[in-house]
Design a protein around this motif. Structure first.
Motif, PDB file in Angstrom:
ATOM      1  N   HIS A  24       0.853  -1.186   0.000  1.00 25.27           N
ATOM      2  CA  HIS A  24       0.000   0.000   0.000  1.00 25.27           C
ATOM      3  C   HIS A  24       0.894   1.243   0.000  1.00 25.27           C
ATOM      4  O   HIS A  24       1.942   1.252   0.645  1.00 25.27           O
ATOM      5  CB  HIS A  24      -0.889   0.040   1.247  1.00 25.27           C
ATOM      6  N   THR A  25       0.441   2.291  -0.696  1.00 27.67           N
ATOM      7  CA  THR A  25       1.162   3.563  -0.723  1.00 27.67           C
ATOM      8  C   THR A  25       0.226   4.675  -0.268  1.00 27.67           C
ATOM      9  O   THR A  25      -0.932   4.720  -0.675  1.00 27.67           O
ATOM     10  CB  THR A  25       1.695   3.866  -2.136  1.00 27.67           C
ATOM     11  N   VAL A  26       0.754   5.564   0.557  1.00 29.42           N
ATOM     12  CA  VAL A  26       0.042   6.785   0.938  1.00 29.42           C
ATOM     13  C   VAL A  26       0.769   7.937   0.260  1.00 29.42           C
ATOM     14  O   VAL A  26       1.987   8.109   0.418  1.00 29.42           O
ATOM     15  CB  VAL A  26       0.024   6.990   2.471  1.00 29.42           C
ATOM     16  N   HIS A  27       0.028   8.703  -0.522  1.00 27.10           N
ATOM     17  CA  HIS A  27       0.573   9.834  -1.281  1.00 27.10           C
ATOM     18  C   HIS A  27      -0.038  11.131  -0.758  1.00 27.10           C
ATOM     19  O   HIS A  27      -1.248  11.197  -0.522  1.00 27.10           O
ATOM     20  CB  HIS A  27       0.248   9.675  -2.775  1.00 27.10           C
ATOM     21  N   PHE A  28       0.792  12.158  -0.588  1.00 26.38           N
ATOM     22  CA  PHE A  28       0.312  13.458  -0.118  1.00 26.38           C
ATOM     23  C   PHE A  28       0.354  14.485  -1.239  1.00 26.38           C
ATOM     24  O   PHE A  28       1.302  14.521  -2.026  1.00 26.38           O
ATOM     25  CB  PHE A  28       1.181  13.981   1.036  1.00 26.38           C
ATOM     26  N   ASP A  29      -0.660  15.358  -1.278  1.00 27.14           N
ATOM     27  CA  ASP A  29      -0.719  16.500  -2.185  1.00 27.14           C
ATOM     28  C   ASP A  29      -1.018  17.720  -1.321  1.00 27.14           C
ATOM     29  O   ASP A  29      -2.173  17.968  -0.959  1.00 27.14           O
ATOM     30  CB  ASP A  29      -1.806  16.276  -3.240  1.00 27.14           C
ATOM     31  N   ASN A  30       0.030  18.450  -0.952  1.00 20.55           N
ATOM     32  CA  ASN A  30      -0.133  19.633  -0.103  1.00 20.55           C
ATOM     33  C   ASN A  30      -0.234  20.861  -0.987  1.00 20.55           C
ATOM     34  O   ASN A  30       0.760  21.342  -1.518  1.00 20.55           O
ATOM     35  CB  ASN A  30       1.047  19.767   0.860  1.00 20.55           C
ATOM     36  N   ARG A  31      -1.435  21.389  -1.133  1.00 17.75           N
ATOM     37  CA  ARG A  31      -1.688  22.560  -1.975  1.00 17.75           C
ATOM     38  C   ARG A  31      -1.731  23.848  -1.161  1.00 17.75           C
ATOM     39  O   ARG A  31      -2.093  24.898  -1.690  1.00 17.75           O
ATOM     40  CB  ARG A  31      -3.006  22.382  -2.710  1.00 17.75           C
ATOM     41  N   CYS A  32      -1.369  23.760   0.122  1.00 14.17           N
ATOM     42  CA  CYS A  32      -1.491  24.915   1.016  1.00 14.17           C
ATOM     43  C   CYS A  32      -0.376  25.945   0.839  1.00 14.17           C
ATOM     44  O   CYS A  32      -0.561  27.107   1.148  1.00 14.17           O
ATOM     45  CB  CYS A  32      -1.497  24.451   2.476  1.00 14.17           C
ATOM     46  N   GLY A  33       0.785  25.522   0.403  1.00 13.48           N
ATOM     47  CA  GLY A  33       1.911  26.440   0.315  1.00 13.48           C
ATOM     48  C   GLY A  33       2.638  26.600   1.639  1.00 13.48           C
ATOM     49  O   GLY A  33       3.578  27.380   1.755  1.00 13.48           O
ATOM     50  N   HIS A  34       2.200  25.872   2.647  1.00 18.60           N
ATOM     51  CA  HIS A  34       2.850  25.879   3.958  1.00 18.60           C
ATOM     52  C   HIS A  34       2.512  24.569   4.657  1.00 18.60           C
ATOM     53  O   HIS A  34       1.638  23.816   4.219  1.00 18.60           O
ATOM     54  CB  HIS A  34       2.395  27.070   4.805  1.00 18.60           C
ATOM     55  N   GLY A  35       3.166  24.295   5.745  1.00 19.24           N
ATOM     56  CA  GLY A  35       2.896  23.093   6.527  1.00 19.24           C
ATOM     57  C   GLY A  35       3.590  21.863   5.968  1.00 19.24           C
ATOM     58  O   GLY A  35       4.082  21.864   4.839  1.00 19.24           O
ATOM     59  N   THR A  36       3.626  20.824   6.799  1.00 22.06           N
ATOM     60  CA  THR A  36       4.272  19.564   6.432  1.00 22.06           C
ATOM     61  C   THR A  36       3.304  18.414   6.682  1.00 22.06           C
ATOM     62  O   THR A  36       2.868  18.213   7.820  1.00 22.06           O
ATOM     63  CB  THR A  36       5.543  19.338   7.286  1.00 22.06           C
ATOM     64  N   PRO A  37       2.967  17.666   5.636  1.00 19.95           N
ATOM     65  CA  PRO A  37       2.122  16.487   5.856  1.00 19.95           C
ATOM     66  C   PRO A  37       2.821  15.480   6.761  1.00 19.95           C
ATOM     67  O   PRO A  37       4.042  15.292   6.666  1.00 19.95           O
ATOM     68  CB  PRO A  37       1.951  15.904   4.450  1.00 19.95           C
ATOM     69  N   LYS A  38       2.056  14.856   7.634  1.00 21.02           N
ATOM     70  CA  LYS A  38       2.592  13.837   8.548  1.00 21.02           C
ATOM     71  C   LYS A  38       1.742  12.579   8.440  1.00 21.02           C
ATOM     72  O   LYS A  38       0.518  12.649   8.388  1.00 21.02           O
ATOM     73  CB  LYS A  38       2.572  14.317  10.003  1.00 21.02           C
ATOM     74  N   LEU A  39       2.420  11.434   8.434  1.00 17.56           N
ATOM     75  CA  LEU A  39       1.778  10.129   8.541  1.00 17.56           C
ATOM     76  C   LEU A  39       2.385   9.473   9.764  1.00 17.56           C
ATOM     77  O   LEU A  39       3.609   9.319   9.852  1.00 17.56           O
ATOM     78  CB  LEU A  39       2.028   9.278   7.295  1.00 17.56           C
TER      79      LEU A  39
END
Length: 149
Positions: A24-39
């Motif tokens: 399984h793969t978890v993919h992030f798409d951060n469109r905010c321009g700030h912040g860091t996705p966390k899993l």
């Protein structure tokens, strides 16, 4: 009953491929321009925005956008909870604003590689999809998580 070495090998090979074959793969798409996705799983950070692939099940993982206000377990932020697994009850993902979590950024998720199109979005603090798990019974399903939809 006659049991041959070749029969044992075929049975073992099938079992190994069934176990080793789960991914399984978890993919992030951060469109905010700030912040860091966390899993995070069990208090351990598995990803800080890069794709995360696991060979086996991913059970009771959480994801959120770390904006500086979130605790390690996503406290004070919009939380996405997921279990990705083959067989049994399958995969299950939802969005939670249950205290100590609260709306922080618009967030959404969708499965791909199976159950395509199934997912949910949370666009404000009244998001109707919260608390409603979205199931997927497809093997080896992946999850895309988007922040700032």
């Amino acid at each position: 009953m006659q049991f041959s070495l070749s029969t044992a090998f075929v049975a073992l090979a099938g079992l190994v491929s069934a176990v080793v074959g789960e991914t399984h793969t978890v993919h992030f798409d951060n469109r905010c321009g700030h912040g860091t996705p966390k899993l995070v799983q069990g208090g351990k950070v598995l990803s800080s925005g890069e794709d995360f692939t696991i060979h086996g099940p991913l059970v009771s993982a959480i994801a959120y956008l770390q904006t500086g206000d979130c605790g390690l377990n996503g406290e004070n932020c919009t939380l996405i909870q997921t279990t990705l697994q083959n067989g049994g009850s399958g995969s299950d993902t939802d969005i939670s604003l249950v205290s100590p979590h609260k709306f922080s950024v618009t967030s959404g998720f969708g499965y791909y590689g199976g159950c395509d199109g199934a997912g949910a979005d949370c666009k404000d603090q009244e998001c109707p999809e919260q608390y409603h798990p979205v199931p997927c019974s497809a093997d080896n399903v992946n999850l895309a998580i988007t922040f700032c939809l």
